[in-house]
Design an enzyme around this catalytic site. Structure first.
Site, PDB file in Angstrom:
ATOM      1  N   ASP A 248       0.842  -1.204   0.000  1.00 45.94           N
ATOM      2  CA  ASP A 248       0.000   0.000   0.000  1.00 45.94           C
ATOM      3  C   ASP A 248       0.879   1.256   0.000  1.00 45.94           C
ATOM      4  O   ASP A 248       1.888   1.317   0.709  1.00 45.94           O
ATOM      5  CB  ASP A 248      -0.856  -0.038   1.280  1.00 45.94           C
ATOM      6  N   GLU A 309       1.589  -0.546  -5.065  1.00 48.58           N
ATOM      7  CA  GLU A 309       0.495   0.403  -5.262  1.00 48.58           C
ATOM      8  C   GLU A 309       1.172   1.772  -5.306  1.00 48.58           C
ATOM      9  O   GLU A 309       1.398   2.408  -4.291  1.00 48.58           O
ATOM     10  CB  GLU A 309      -0.526   0.352  -4.122  1.00 48.58           C
TER      11      GLU A 309
END
Ligand code: NOJ
Length: 591
Positions: A248, A309
């Protein structure tokens, strides 16, 4: 017929013959090249062309009836994914969390939140997935912890300058009494990126940085303790047999020294290589972290992967995340963000392919996830209308039929592209966004931090249907559902679509089967020109060959003639009288 005409005719026929011979020669050379490429890539690791299905656990399947999906529910439905034909699943966070950002605020990285189950449930899921031939990728959230995390609680209880505070980005405020935030950065969810904490004895004290919600304090990645901790977390899950991590906010871990004010855009989208980088995104220092993780992950058997990401532009900067000694995948957000415009689709696909080829990496493709408007709705607007983050009942509404037709065409186009692809739960059913959620139901911090200005991401996170005539459309045994489901879900449940040849579910299954059989993900893409006419200029067509398939996507308003003697393998919509209607993609056999 006079002599001139005869010799012109012969000349033309001879030119045509030569043209055809040249074309045949070029085709053969191209096929030989492609075969060589495919042979080489056949030895490529599984992830080179894998299709990964994103499970958003709280909205996938609820086994205990509390209205929140859980790991046992997910395990029970894994056969659906095997039948669909994907290679891997990615689980969004299921860790202990107060759920202020749906689990992207982790309070304990080594345990499962009781809402989602237990570690034993997680082990059962991995073992069932592996038994079905599916890999399991878990989400890792290293940019920030939850404010409930023991580290942050210790930081709050400790004095400025303490080692406990040094794990985060605490700073004194500006102004005579420190009442101004340390810099002018904004949170991606709206509002300032700093929150002030009370200090023992003095009432108000230091500020801490949070690029997202105030319940998500950013970690300080220059602190070696943070690095050691995350290496240990990686090992914890690798030892539980996960096949990889989706990282993330991979582009955010390292901030520019001194945390300088910034007056440019608060993202990197649209930046050129020579443009200055925002001090909070895509700093060179992040790559050293991923090189260390690469080594760590490579120390485990079985080709495990790291997925970035990273919302980074231009593609050449994004490709740096997948250099051979870093990660294996980076989400292609440039592709996801591309409107339904043939010229832009061609450009984004070629530039991202070229950038990733240049570092020897594979390209990924994605159209939907838990942060964006589902593509069946996003594409239901005119290409020049960019809906913001989320759609509310007051906003212009998408054309549902157009959106679905284009979504199916876009998916068929995407699944023919070389490299790997990501699917978001429910897109295989053609689910649209929930665009009329009542305000009172909204839970996304984006909605709250922007005072309702941005509707936020709840509309793509609605629990998905499994059975048309069961409570909550089969999502939960009790009918509970943490967000209300729209009525159209009933007609889109898998039990209704199963075995119906032109359903979206069967389209996905057929596409994934053909993609695998024909090794499209390992193919070499060759763009073609479509012979245009004044009614249908070729600019409106995206067409290419890949492996043994010829792909034609009609993005124009009128129909296109199918090439003569075409053998249609698959089509995203009905073909009428030998033509490809608007917003339709076909796969033709060229073997
Ligand atoms: C990206 C995640 O996909 C999103 O859902 C989350 O809100 C932010 N990162 C912050 O963790």
């Amino acid at each position: 017929m006079d002599e001139a005409t005869t010799s012109e005719g012969e000349q033309r026929r001879s030119n045509e013959r030569r043209g055809a011979d040249e074309q045949r020669g070029a085709d053969e050379r191209h096929r030989a090249d492609e075969q060589r490429g495919a042979d080489e890539r056949h030895r490529a690791p599984w992830w080179w062309d894998a299709v990964t299905y994103q499970i958003y656990p709280r909205s996938f399947a609820d086994s205990d009836g509390d209205g929140i999906g859980d790991l046992p529910g997910a395990t029970e439905h894994l056969p659906h994914l095997q039948e669909l034909g994907v290679d891997a699943v990615w689980l969004s966070p299921f860790y202990v969390s107060p759920q202020h950002d749906a689990g992207y605020d982790v309070a304990d990285y080594r345990d499962v939140d009781p809402r989602f189950g237990t570690l034993a449930d997680f082990d059962a899921l991995v073992s069932r997935a592996h038994g079905l031939g599916l890999r399991v990728i878990v989400d890792l959230v290293p940019n920030h912890t939850s404010s409930d995390h023991a580290w942050f609680q210790a930081a709050l209880a400790s004095a400025p300058g303490s080692p406990e505070r040094a794990r985060y980005l605490f700073r004194d405020g500006r102004g005579p009494d420190g009442s101004e935030p340390p810099n002018n950065w904004r949170s991606s969810f709206g509002g300032p990126a700093w929150t002030r904490v009370p200090e023992a004895g003095s009432g108000s004290g230091q500020w801490y940085l949070h690029l997202y919600d105030s319940s998500q304090p950013d970690l300080d990645w220059t602190n070696p303790e943070v690095r050691v901790e995350f290496e240990s977390i990686l090992r914890f899950w690798l030892d539980r047999d996960v096949d990889g991590f989706r990282v993330d906010v991979a582009h955010g871990l390292v901030k520019a020294p001194g945390l300088p004010d910034w007056h440019g855009p608060d993202h990197t989208l649209g930046l050129r290589p020579e443009d200055p980088r925002p001090p909070m995104w895509d700093q060179d220092g992040v790559h050293e972290i991923f090189r260390q993780w690469h080594e760590l992950v490579a120390g485990y058997p079985g080709d495990r992967i790291l997925v970035a990401e990273s919302w980074v532009d231009p593609p050449a900067r994004q490709a740096r995340y997948i250099r051979p000694d870093e990660m294996q995948h980076a989400f292609n957000f440039a592709y996801l963000s591309c409107p339904w415009d043939p010229e832009r689709i061609r450009r984004v696909a070629s530039t991202t392919l070229a950038a990733n080829d240049a570092v020897g990496g594979t390209t990924t493709w994605v159209l939907s996830n838990h942060d964006v408007i589902r593509h069946a709705s996003r594409l239901g607007f005119p290409p020049d209308h960019a809906p913001g983050q989320g759609i509310g009942p007051q906003d212009p509404q998408p054309d549902a039929l157009l959106g679905l037709r284009r979504a199916r065409a876009a998916t068929l186009l995407m699944l023919a592209l070389p490299g790997a692809a990501y699917l978001y739960q429910g897109e295989e059913l053609g689910l649209p966004e929930h665009t009329t959620l009542p305000d009172a139901a909204r839970q996304d911090p984006v909605w709250f931090r922007t005072y309702g200005h941005r509707a936020g991401r709840d509309g793509c996170r609605v629990p998905i249907p499994w059975h048309s005539d069961r409570p909550a459309y089969g999502f939960s045994p009790t009918g509970a559902s943490w967000l209300p489901q729209p009525e159209v879900w009933a007609a889109l449940a898998p039990d209704v679509q199963q075995g119906v040849p032109d359903s979206t579910l069967e389209l996905y299954r057929a596409a994934l089967r053909l993609r695998r059989d024909r090794r499209l993900g390992q193919g070499r893409l060759t763009w073609l020109d479509f012979g245009g006419s004044s009614d249908m200029p070729h600019e409106n067509v995206v067409t290419f060959t890949i492996a043994s398939v010829h792909v034609i996507a009609n993005l124009g308003k009128g129909s296109l003639p199918l090439p003569s003697s075409a053998h249609v393998l698959l089509s995203s919509g009905p073909l009428a009288d030998g033509t490809i209607p608007a917003d339709t993609t076909v796969w033709l056999d060229r073997s």
